[in-house]
Design a protein around this motif. Sequence first.
Motif, short mmCIF file in Angstrom:
data_model
loop_
_atom_site.label_atom_id
_atom_site.label_comp_id
_atom_site.label_asym_id
_atom_site.label_seq_id
_atom_site.Cartn_x
_atom_site.Cartn_y
_atom_site.Cartn_z
N GLU A 81 0.82 -1.20 0.00
CA GLU A 81 0.00 0.00 0.00
C GLU A 81 0.87 1.26 0.00
O GLU A 81 0.59 2.23 -0.70
N ALA A 139 3.91 1.53 -1.19
CA ALA A 139 4.53 1.63 -2.50
C ALA A 139 3.53 2.16 -3.53
O ALA A 139 3.89 2.96 -4.42
N ALA A 140 2.27 1.76 -3.41
CA ALA A 140 1.25 2.24 -4.35
C ALA A 140 1.00 3.73 -4.14
O ALA A 140 0.80 4.50 -5.11
N LYS A 141 1.02 4.22 -2.91
CA LYS A 141 0.83 5.65 -2.62
C LYS A 141 2.02 6.44 -3.17
O LYS A 141 1.83 7.55 -3.71
N ASP A 142 3.22 5.93 -3.03
CA ASP A 142 4.41 6.62 -3.53
C ASP A 142 4.37 6.70 -5.06
O ASP A 142 4.81 7.69 -5.65
N ALA A 143 3.87 5.66 -5.70
CA ALA A 143 3.82 5.64 -7.16
C ALA A 143 2.81 6.64 -7.67
O ALA A 143 3.01 7.27 -8.73
N LYS A 144 1.69 6.85 -6.97
CA LYS A 144 0.67 7.83 -7.38
C LYS A 144 1.18 9.25 -7.19
O LYS A 144 0.82 10.14 -7.94
#
Length: 152
Positions: A144, A146-151
């Motif tokens: 989760e 990592a997904a926030k950092d990618a966005k």
Amino acid sequence: MPVVKEGLKKLYFPSTVLKLVRNGPNVPAVSNTLTFRVPPSMNKFDIKSYLSNIYKINVLTVRTANMPAKLAGYGGNTILKRQKFKKAIVTIDEEFKWPDAPDSATFGIQDAVNERSRMLNRLKGWRMRPSHDIQAAKAAEAAEAAAKDAKA
């Protein structure tokens, strides 16, 4: 000190062990017949006096049978045998009912299973590792993040 009237031995402080075992499949769960494993040196009178004086059980009859040693297996070059014993079938004046089997959660079996898994985890490395549930939760949190950092 009390002296026992029946039997050949004086019984002050008992050093013998009478092990209560379950009856065979043909005997009902509630009956007045009990089966014991006793040392081969005890006779019927000793068994009756032991049960009546120590446990205050009114014994009606005692039947005994010498059980032979049985082959248990092979250990290297030697043959292993189980120890011989005497089986005593005792009839008492009141009915005896075996207690129900304990629940594994209250008896501590689950604690033993948990302790075994902790020991196995401990053997995998020098440090204690968290359980699989905690590892999965940490992996989900990391995914989760990592997904926030990618966005962003």
